[in-house]
Design a protein around this motif. Structure first.
Motif, short mmCIF file in Angstrom:
data_model
loop_
_atom_site.label_atom_id
_atom_site.label_comp_id
_atom_site.label_asym_id
_atom_site.label_seq_id
_atom_site.Cartn_x
_atom_site.Cartn_y
_atom_site.Cartn_z
N GLU A 1 -4.97 14.26 -2.25
CA GLU A 1 -6.07 14.38 -1.18
C GLU A 1 -6.15 15.56 -0.63
O GLU A 1 -7.45 16.11 -0.50
CB GLU A 1 -5.78 13.37 -0.18
N ASN B 1 5.26 4.72 2.19
CA ASN B 1 5.79 5.84 2.99
C ASN B 1 6.55 5.50 4.15
O ASN B 1 7.38 6.08 4.86
CB ASN B 1 4.72 6.69 3.25
N SER C 1 0.77 -1.09 0.09
CA SER C 1 0.13 -0.12 0.20
C SER C 1 0.80 1.14 0.10
O SER C 1 2.09 1.14 0.33
CB SER C 1 -0.87 0.10 1.26
N GLY C 2 0.18 2.24 -0.29
CA GLY C 2 0.86 3.63 -0.15
C GLY C 2 1.52 3.88 1.14
O GLY C 2 2.69 4.32 1.32
N ALA C 3 0.74 3.64 2.38
CA ALA C 3 1.03 4.03 3.51
C ALA C 3 2.37 3.32 4.01
O ALA C 3 3.30 3.62 4.45
CB ALA C 3 0.10 3.90 4.59
N ASP D 1 6.51 11.70 -2.35
CA ASP D 1 5.66 10.84 -2.20
C ASP D 1 4.83 10.81 -3.79
O ASP D 1 4.09 11.55 -3.93
CB ASP D 1 4.47 11.05 -1.23
N PHE E 1 -1.14 14.61 2.15
CA PHE E 1 -1.75 13.20 2.66
C PHE E 1 -0.46 11.87 2.37
O PHE E 1 -0.16 11.94 1.29
CB PHE E 1 -2.87 12.90 1.88
N HIS E 2 -0.29 11.34 3.46
CA HIS E 2 0.73 10.20 3.32
C HIS E 2 0.39 9.06 3.83
O HIS E 2 0.97 7.98 3.56
CB HIS E 2 2.05 10.59 4.00
N GLY E 3 -0.96 8.79 4.38
CA GLY E 3 -1.52 7.37 4.76
C GLY E 3 -2.00 7.47 6.14
O GLY E 3 -2.26 8.41 6.77
N GLU F 1 4.85 15.76 -1.86
CA GLU F 1 3.86 15.27 -2.93
C GLU F 1 4.26 16.13 -4.11
O GLU F 1 4.10 17.37 -4.08
CB GLU F 1 2.53 15.15 -2.64
N LYS G 1 -0.72 3.59 -5.69
CA LYS G 1 -2.11 3.41 -6.46
C LYS G 1 -2.25 2.92 -7.80
O LYS G 1 -2.93 1.88 -7.80
CB LYS G 1 -2.59 4.93 -6.54
N VAL H 1 2.75 8.11 -4.73
CA VAL H 1 1.57 7.43 -4.38
C VAL H 1 0.46 7.49 -5.51
O VAL H 1 0.13 6.60 -6.16
CB VAL H 1 1.07 7.00 -2.92
N GLN H 2 0.18 8.67 -5.53
CA GLN H 2 -0.98 9.34 -6.59
C GLN H 2 -0.42 9.79 -7.84
O GLN H 2 -1.18 9.60 -8.74
CB GLN H 2 -1.81 10.20 -5.71
C1 LIG Z 1 -3.36 7.31 -1.41
C2 LIG Z 1 -2.39 8.07 -0.96
C3 LIG Z 1 -1.72 7.51 0.24
C4 LIG Z 1 -2.01 6.20 1.02
O1 LIG Z 1 -1.94 5.03 0.17
P1 LIG Z 1 -2.82 3.89 0.94
O2 LIG Z 1 -2.56 2.77 -0.17
O3 LIG Z 1 -4.19 4.34 0.95
O4 LIG Z 1 -2.05 3.39 2.18
C5 LIG Z 1 -0.21 7.95 0.49
N1 LIG Z 1 0.14 9.22 -0.19
C6 LIG Z 1 -0.63 9.60 -0.96
C7 LIG Z 1 -0.05 10.79 -1.95
C8 LIG Z 1 -1.79 9.08 -1.55
O5 LIG Z 1 -2.32 9.72 -2.35
#
Ligand SMILES: *Cc1c(COP(=O)(O)O)cnc(C)c1O
Length: 418
Positions: A216, A130, A125-127, A244, A159-161, A211, A273, A246-247
């Protein structure tokens, strides 16, 4: 098609002709009885998807411009991803990291080649990705002989999780409230404010976590030059730059990774993601130097590198490596922004801003986004909110200009005063 039942059974409830209740309502009732009530869920149960289209339990069709919150990069049930994942399901699912497995080795090779960061770690996962960044930065400073440097500068509205450390890194008090005591070592400064970052750097600072676009937090793109300035500051002060992605990663913004728009190389990045086209997988990529701190036994994940998720991700990356695909993502994003600004010109008191990069777009309203999103859903368009007032669009990369127009038409209908 399965139908909800009162308990754990799997037989179909007989909706009596006297009360023809919808399947959506029946599922919602069961969900409310059994699921933790930690989400504000839309009152539909989705059962099938193809490309950018989804269908709910009552057979209603939707245009999906949210894409599983930026996860389904190639669209729902992309035939090549499905075929590859199915073949892998018939061959081998999971062996743990006690052994090597082919899909994760291939995936590491693809990701490191695309990013210029030569080492990959897989998680779910993203969290978790991180968390790996956070642990990496602390360990690197210890190994450099600076154990007092453990603090990470992150940004307001980030937002990081949701794990304890990543929710503390997250610069939004509403996500932290009630979970104190929070772990030490995180400092928040305003996004895009280089002076504030400079002032926040002290003898205990280890890293900056940023980010490239606050997803988010309302689809806010970093000001031009910001990431580059952070890179320079990190070099000056011996700090790590953690990005980060993730998105924003995996082609979302029209480059494989969003940091590549700025001509910099971070010390490490997090991904999740879009990587698995909807199958759970996360990754941390890092430099050779920092990677040396996470030696055998220092970090790990049981499911990390799962063969089915990694197989799906390998297909996604094959597409992301195609420059034509990335150009399309960028051009369709630009198209959406320009059509969105035309809509803003027609509804100047209702729409405050239209912004984004590639296929991560936000339309900020002068009102709460939640009721607008509900009405869009009723009209067959799926989007969600980022921050209180911003409608977020993160469609699959295969979305067409016609579909983007269709989404904006529905939004216009919903926003236009009667
Ligand atoms: C969604 C998101 C996360 C968390 O990811 P999860 O898979 O829900 O743990 C972390 N950082 C960013 C920038 C995100 O958009």
């Amino acid at each position: 098609m399965p139908t909800p039942t009162a308990s754990t059974g799997s037989t179909q409830p007989e909706p009596t002709p006297a009360s023809p209740r919808s399947q959506n309502d029946l599922w919602m009732e069961k969900a409310k009885a059994h699921l933790l009530q930690n989400y504000k869920q839309q009152p539909i149960t989705l059962v099938r998807g193809k490309g950018t289209r989804l269908w709910d339990a009552d057979g209603k069709e939707y245009l999906d411009l949210l894409g599983g919150i930026a996860t389904c990069a190639l669209g729902h049930c992309h035939p090549e991803v499905v075929a590859a994942a199915k073949a892998q399901l018939d061959t081998l699912w999971h062996v743990s990291n006690v052994y090597y497995s082919e899909p994760s080795i291939d995936l590491a090779a693809q990701l490191t080649a695309l990013s210029g960061l030569p080492r990959a770690f897989f998680c779910n996962s993203g969290a978790e990705a991180n968390e790996a960044l956070i642990k990496l930065s602390r360990k690197v400073m210890k190994d450099r002989g600076s154990p007092e440097r453990f603090e990470i500068i992150t940004f307001e509205n980030s937002f990081h999780g949701r794990t304890l450390a990543t929710v503390t890194a997250t610069g939004q008090p509403k996500y932290q409230k009630g979970f104190e005591p929070l772990p030490a070592g995180f400092v928040h400064v305003p996004y895009g404010d280089l002076e504030a970052v400079r002032k926040a750097v002290g003898p205990s600072t280890a890293a900056i976590l940023v980010e490239p676009i606050q997803g988010e937090g309302g689809v806010r793109v970093a000001p031009p030059g910001f990431l580059k300035a952070l890179r320079e500051l990190c070099d000056e002060r011996g700090m790590l730059l953690l990005v980060d992605e993730v998105q924003t990663g995996i082609g979302r913004t029209g480059k494989p990774f969003a940091f590549q728009h700025d001509g910099i190389l971070p010390d490490a990045i997090s991904l999740a993601k879009a990587l698995g086209n909807g199958l759970p997988i996360g990754a941390m990529l890092c430099s050779e130097e920092t990677s040396k701190s996470l030696t055998s036994g220092t970090h790990g994940s049981t499911f990390g590198g799962n063969l089915v998720s990694a197989t799906a991700a390998n297909v996604v990356l094959r597409y992301i490596r195609d420059p034509q695909m990335l150009r399309e993502v960028q051009e369709k994003g630009e198209y959406f922004i320009s059509r969105g600004r035309e809509l803003q010109a027609r509804l100047p008191t209702i729409i405050k801003d239209v912004r984004g990069r590639g296929l991560l777009m936000g339309i900020e309203l002068n009102q709460d986004a939640a009721p607008v999103i509900a009405r869009c859903r009723e009209q067959g368009l799926l989007v969600n909110s980022a921050g209180e007032k911003t409608v977020r669009f993160a469609p699959a990369y295969i979305v067409t200009r016609e579909e983007l127009d269709e989404g904006l038409r529905i939004l216009e209908r919903v926003l236009t005063p009667a």
